[in-house]
Design a protein around this motif. Sequence first.
Motif, PDB file in Angstrom:
ATOM      1  N   LEU A   1      -7.028   2.337  -1.088  1.00 16.48           N
ATOM      2  CA  LEU A   1      -5.916   1.706  -0.370  1.00 16.48           C
ATOM      3  C   LEU A   1      -5.981   1.900   1.138  1.00 16.48           C
ATOM      4  O   LEU A   1      -5.500   1.064   1.903  1.00 16.48           O
ATOM      5  CB  LEU A   1      -4.577   2.183  -0.927  1.00 16.48           C
ATOM      6  CG  LEU A   1      -4.077   3.587  -0.606  1.00 16.48           C
ATOM      7  CD1 LEU A   1      -3.242   3.608   0.659  1.00 16.48           C
ATOM      8  CD2 LEU A   1      -3.235   4.116  -1.759  1.00 16.48           C
TER       9      LEU A   1
ATOM     10  N   ILE B   1       1.735   1.866  -3.518  1.00 16.22           N
ATOM     11  CA  ILE B   1       0.582   2.414  -4.237  1.00 16.22           C
ATOM     12  C   ILE B   1       0.433   3.900  -3.938  1.00 16.22           C
ATOM     13  O   ILE B   1       0.209   4.721  -4.838  1.00 16.22           O
ATOM     14  CB  ILE B   1      -0.710   1.656  -3.868  1.00 16.22           C
ATOM     15  CG1 ILE B   1      -0.635   0.207  -4.344  1.00 16.22           C
ATOM     16  CG2 ILE B   1      -1.933   2.339  -4.486  1.00 16.22           C
ATOM     17  CD1 ILE B   1      -1.795  -0.655  -3.897  1.00 16.22           C
TER      18      ILE B   1
ATOM     19  N   GLN C   1      -6.881   4.378  -6.730  1.00 16.59           N
ATOM     20  CA  GLN C   1      -5.771   3.980  -5.868  1.00 16.59           C
ATOM     21  C   GLN C   1      -5.809   4.747  -4.550  1.00 16.59           C
ATOM     22  O   GLN C   1      -5.669   4.166  -3.472  1.00 16.59           O
ATOM     23  CB  GLN C   1      -4.438   4.251  -6.581  1.00 16.59           C
ATOM     24  CG  GLN C   1      -4.285   3.511  -7.895  1.00 16.59           C
ATOM     25  CD  GLN C   1      -3.007   3.890  -8.612  1.00 16.59           C
ATOM     26  OE1 GLN C   1      -1.959   4.057  -8.009  1.00 16.59           O
ATOM     27  NE2 GLN C   1      -3.084   4.038  -9.934  1.00 16.59           N
TER      28      GLN C   1
ATOM     29  N   LEU D   1       0.159  -6.951  -6.651  1.00 15.20           N
ATOM     30  CA  LEU D   1      -1.114  -6.993  -5.917  1.00 15.20           C
ATOM     31  C   LEU D   1      -1.870  -8.295  -6.184  1.00 15.20           C
ATOM     32  O   LEU D   1      -2.610  -8.778  -5.321  1.00 15.20           O
ATOM     33  CB  LEU D   1      -1.972  -5.788  -6.305  1.00 15.20           C
ATOM     34  CG  LEU D   1      -3.388  -5.719  -5.724  1.00 15.20           C
ATOM     35  CD1 LEU D   1      -3.354  -5.631  -4.195  1.00 15.20           C
ATOM     36  CD2 LEU D   1      -4.141  -4.518  -6.305  1.00 15.20           C
TER      37      LEU D   1
ATOM     38  N   CYS E   1       0.827  -1.209   0.000  1.00 15.36           N
ATOM     39  CA  CYS E   1       0.000   0.000   0.000  1.00 15.36           C
ATOM     40  C   CYS E   1       0.861   1.258   0.000  1.00 15.36           C
ATOM     41  O   CYS E   1       0.472   2.282  -0.570  1.00 15.36           O
ATOM     42  CB  CYS E   1      -0.933  -0.008   1.208  1.00 15.36           C
ATOM     43  SG  CYS E   1      -2.215  -1.277   1.129  1.00 15.36           S
TER      44      CYS E   1
ATOM     45  N   ILE F   1       3.266  -2.678  -9.733  1.00 14.60           N
ATOM     46  CA  ILE F   1       2.563  -2.797  -8.447  1.00 14.60           C
ATOM     47  C   ILE F   1       1.281  -3.604  -8.627  1.00 14.60           C
ATOM     48  O   ILE F   1       0.918  -4.423  -7.773  1.00 14.60           O
ATOM     49  CB  ILE F   1       2.255  -1.403  -7.859  1.00 14.60           C
ATOM     50  CG1 ILE F   1       3.554  -0.660  -7.543  1.00 14.60           C
ATOM     51  CG2 ILE F   1       1.419  -1.534  -6.584  1.00 14.60           C
ATOM     52  CD1 ILE F   1       3.349   0.800  -7.196  1.00 14.60           C
ATOM     53  N   GLY F   2       0.579  -3.381  -9.745  1.00 12.24           N
ATOM     54  CA  GLY F   2      -0.645  -4.134 -10.019  1.00 12.24           C
ATOM     55  C   GLY F   2      -0.380  -5.626 -10.128  1.00 12.24           C
ATOM     56  O   GLY F   2      -1.170  -6.447  -9.646  1.00 12.24           O
TER      57      GLY F   2
ATOM     58  N   LEU G   1      -5.093   0.390 -10.947  1.00 11.32           N
ATOM     59  CA  LEU G   1      -3.667   0.394 -11.282  1.00 11.32           C
ATOM     60  C   LEU G   1      -3.430   0.094 -12.760  1.00 11.32           C
ATOM     61  O   LEU G   1      -2.676   0.812 -13.446  1.00 11.32           O
ATOM     62  CB  LEU G   1      -2.931  -0.639 -10.421  1.00 11.32           C
ATOM     63  CG  LEU G   1      -2.676  -0.240  -8.966  1.00 11.32           C
ATOM     64  CD1 LEU G   1      -2.347  -1.470  -8.121  1.00 11.32           C
ATOM     65  CD2 LEU G   1      -1.549   0.781  -8.874  1.00 11.32           C
TER      66      LEU G   1
ATOM     67  N   LEU H   1      -8.602  -1.893  -6.557  1.00 11.00           N
ATOM     68  CA  LEU H   1      -7.214  -1.443  -6.680  1.00 11.00           C
ATOM     69  C   LEU H   1      -6.572  -1.981  -7.957  1.00 11.00           C
ATOM     70  O   LEU H   1      -5.829  -1.264  -8.642  1.00 11.00           O
ATOM     71  CB  LEU H   1      -6.402  -1.890  -5.464  1.00 11.00           C
ATOM     72  CG  LEU H   1      -6.535  -1.059  -4.191  1.00 11.00           C
ATOM     73  CD1 LEU H   1      -5.769  -1.718  -3.046  1.00 11.00           C
ATOM     74  CD2 LEU H   1      -6.038   0.367  -4.408  1.00 11.00           C
TER      75      LEU H   1
ATOM     76  N   ASN I   1       3.159   5.834  -5.546  1.00  9.38           N
ATOM     77  CA  ASN I   1       2.849   5.963  -6.966  1.00  9.38           C
ATOM     78  C   ASN I   1       1.794   7.034  -7.208  1.00  9.38           C
ATOM     79  O   ASN I   1       1.865   7.781  -8.193  1.00  9.38           O
ATOM     80  CB  ASN I   1       2.360   4.618  -7.506  1.00  9.38           C
ATOM     81  CG  ASN I   1       2.020   4.663  -8.978  1.00  9.38           C
ATOM     82  OD1 ASN I   1       2.835   5.052  -9.809  1.00  9.38           O
ATOM     83  ND2 ASN I   1       0.797   4.271  -9.317  1.00  9.38           N
ATOM     84  N   THR I   2       0.828   7.135  -6.290  1.00 10.68           N
ATOM     85  CA  THR I   2      -0.214   8.154  -6.413  1.00 10.68           C
ATOM     86  C   THR I   2       0.391   9.550  -6.340  1.00 10.68           C
ATOM     87  O   THR I   2       0.118  10.414  -7.181  1.00 10.68           O
ATOM     88  CB  THR I   2      -1.265   7.981  -5.310  1.00 10.68           C
ATOM     89  OG1 THR I   2      -1.828   6.669  -5.391  1.00 10.68           O
ATOM     90  CG2 THR I   2      -2.382   9.002  -5.454  1.00 10.68           C
TER      91      THR I   2
ATOM     92  N   SER J   1       2.675   1.652 -11.923  1.00 10.74           N
ATOM     93  CA  SER J   1       1.300   1.139 -11.807  1.00 10.74           C
ATOM     94  C   SER J   1       1.203  -0.289 -12.319  1.00 10.74           C
ATOM     95  O   SER J   1       0.502  -1.124 -11.735  1.00 10.74           O
ATOM     96  CB  SER J   1       0.328   2.037 -12.589  1.00 10.74           C
ATOM     97  OG  SER J   1       0.210   3.302 -11.991  1.00 10.74           O
TER      98      SER J   1
END
Length: 534
Positions: free
Chosen positions: A141, A40, A137, A214, A37, A210-211, A104, A100, A43-44, A207
């Motif tokens: 999260l 994430i 995201q 996840l 998280c 990380i996706g 992503l 999520l 990244n946001t 993205s």
Amino acid sequence: MTIQMSSQERESDEYDAELSVNLTGFGRFNIKVLILCGLIYMNTGFSISSVGLVMPSAACDFNLTTVDKGRISAVPMLGMFFGGYLWGCFADLRGRKKGLSVALFSHFLFEIISSVVPNYWGYLCLKFLSGFSISGQGVILFSYLGEFQPTKMREKILCWLEMAWSLGLIALPLTGWAIIPLNISFVSDNFFFQSWNLFVAICSLPSLFIGLWLCSFPETPKYLMQAGEDAKWAQVLERMYKENTGKSYAEYLEKVSKSGVDSLNERLLNAKSLAVKTEKLSKTNESMVISRIYKQSIALFKPPYLARTSIVCTTMFCLGSSYYALMLWFPELFKRFGDFEVKYPGESTSVCRISKYSTETNETVAIVNECPTHIQTEVYIHTLILGAACVPLSLILPLFINKLGYKFYLIVSSFIASAVTVGLFFAVSSTQNLILSCIFEAFSSVGMSIVLCMAVDLYPTHLRAMATALCGAFGRVGALIGNSLFGYLIDNYCITLILIIAAQLLACSVLGIFIPLEKKNKNVDTSTEKISTP
């Protein structure tokens, strides 16, 4: 599952869900979810803030005016506004993990396409869709992370996300500094690809990665329990307990039986048989989805949630308007200071004066048809310092959150950010402007994170993601309005703009006093039924 439950049944389920998570303990699994998280959220912040570095670099290729730049920074916020609440509904109805994942992968897709679009309006449309995706995201999260954490650790773990945001702000200028100054240029009649396009493409890659990671994580146990997917719920609890303690699921069930909560013990023992029944029911009740969204949305604006919804949404609106108005424009302001100080070395200036100077310079540039192709090195350095300035407060926040509480941090951080905004009137050099910008960035970003953390504690599981999304949506409305105001006012109405931002932050500090956040007992005994619920 879409079966309607009474408020008493919901409270019982909420209590059992909280206890089941607390009994898994805290360990390796919780840390892994925190890292996921954190990436994430990093990244946001990275993606949202990257617009600020792209604007000066893309100005030549798109022939941008100040108003055009305002559109580029505002359009992602517009997408985030439209996306925020819809993602919350999706997460409450279909799961936090699924929400999520879709957010992503779609963000990656829109960003990678935007990196090769040579048309200004096409770029704006893709930035709208990118903002729509990234809002998922940001709002989901907090629920995803919070619902895996035991009660006594939840506030502290959620507050560590602020550090991830700070690291994103640090990684951004380093990435931009490494890529944007590169001598990359491919230009044809209908297409161009410059170094800033490569920067946008590289910013899309986190993205995707990380996706993919996840996909190896489960849905939250609280959501699965509320949805009636008991077999999956039990499997997630088993995984959490094994990774946290290294012990078997049989020992976990023994621990549950000793808690004295018969409803939880019985449900876990019958998890497989109950799951078959509820999964069939969920497939035959798809027509009730819209009704459920409507009822859960209305519940946010009825007692006992009306007051807290009104306050947190208003607070988030003011914070979003102030924070994003300045944050996305800081690279542009640093560039303007740099241009001024190169032309007038040793001469003092101010934010409002360099804005007038920039307007006059832009008119001259338009006449001679010249366009600067590089951002001064100082812009990257200043942006890097801006991100690094957030680190100390990001460390202090989780260390003292249990003692001081959410409200203390919100009130103090908003007040200090308001005072610093007023201080911009008195900054007469780029160094003073940088110092004030660092303080503003650190304290205002903490305020934004605190409000989202509060939403996890203020609402029960079945409303949590939707409430967080609604809160985030109000923040995006504020961001949209704040960005638009900045683009239209900074050149000719600088004083008015600064006063508006300062007043909004002061209002956040006052509103923080009235947020109905109850202090919970964090000394939870996870071996008994005496456990606090959200």
